[in-house]
Design a protein around this motif. Sequence first.
Motif, short mmCIF file in Angstrom:
data_model
loop_
_atom_site.label_atom_id
_atom_site.label_comp_id
_atom_site.label_asym_id
_atom_site.label_seq_id
_atom_site.Cartn_x
_atom_site.Cartn_y
_atom_site.Cartn_z
N ASP A 17 6.21 -6.54 6.65
CA ASP A 17 5.66 -5.84 5.50
C ASP A 17 6.58 -4.71 5.03
N VAL A 19 6.46 -1.22 2.85
CA VAL A 19 5.56 -0.20 2.31
C VAL A 19 6.23 0.46 1.11
N THR A 20 5.55 0.42 -0.03
CA THR A 20 6.05 1.04 -1.26
C THR A 20 5.09 2.14 -1.70
N GLN A 24 1.54 -2.23 -0.34
CA GLN A 24 2.30 -2.86 0.73
C GLN A 24 2.61 -4.31 0.37
N ARG A 26 3.28 -7.83 1.53
CA ARG A 26 3.03 -8.65 2.71
C ARG A 26 3.57 -10.05 2.49
N LEU A 104 1.99 -8.00 -3.25
CA LEU A 104 1.82 -6.55 -3.25
C LEU A 104 0.33 -6.25 -3.24
#
Length: 220
Positions: A17, A19-20, A24, A26, A104
Motif C-alpha cells: 500500500d 499512503v497519500t 491509501q 491498495r 485509491l
Amino acid sequence: MLDTDVLSRAVPPRALDVVTPLGQVRFAVRVAGWDVPARPELTWGLGSGARLSRWRHRAVRLDVLAGPSVPRLPDGFPPVTRETTIFRVLARESLDEFVVQAELSGVPGDAEGGPSTGERLDAFTVENADAVVSVGGPDVETLRHCSRAGQHVPPYWSGQLADDAVELTGTTITWQLPAVERGDYAELWVSVAWSEPSEQPGTWFAVDIDPARVRRELAQ
C-alpha cells in the motif's frame, strides 16, 4: 529483476500500500486463479530506499520492486512526490491470467476528479484544497508496443491484448492481462504521485514514466 543472492538487507515484509494525502492506494494481484496475499514471503531493502518483495507459488514467482523516485518535470511545476510499484511475474507453469488492480481508498468527501488518458497512459487524478493525487500506468497501446519491441512483456501479447484490457472506474484501475507461457515473464508498473494544489500540478506527468529508467533508479 535483481540477484537476491547478493542482497543482505532483509527487512520485515509489509503490504505494498502507498499512503497519500488523499487516501491509501491498495493493490490486488491475481495470477492463474491465485489471489496473491497482501504480505510477501520475503523483502529486501535497497540502497535507493526501495524494497524488493517476493511471493512464491507452485505456478509462479512474483517479484515486486517498489519505492520513491524523483520525477523529471518541465519547469514551473510544483514539487511532486512519486512512488512506483513494478510487478514482475515469472511463470513456472503456463499462466492463464495476470490481473493487477490499484485502488485509491479513503478519499475525502470534498475531493474531486476522475479518469484521464494520454498517448501512453491510463490514470486518474483527484484533488481538494489540500492536495492533488494521480495514479496511473501503461495503457493498452503501450503494452502492445512493449510486446512488439520485446520489452517488459511477452512478444505474443501484441496480438492478445484486448482493447478493454485496462479498465478505469472511479478511483480504481484494473489491468486484465493475457496468459504468460511457462518460462516467460511479464511486468506491469503503477505510479502514484502527489503534490500541493496548483493551477498547474505535475502529478499526471509524474505517473507517465519510463519503466526501464525508474527500475534502474530503484534497483540501486
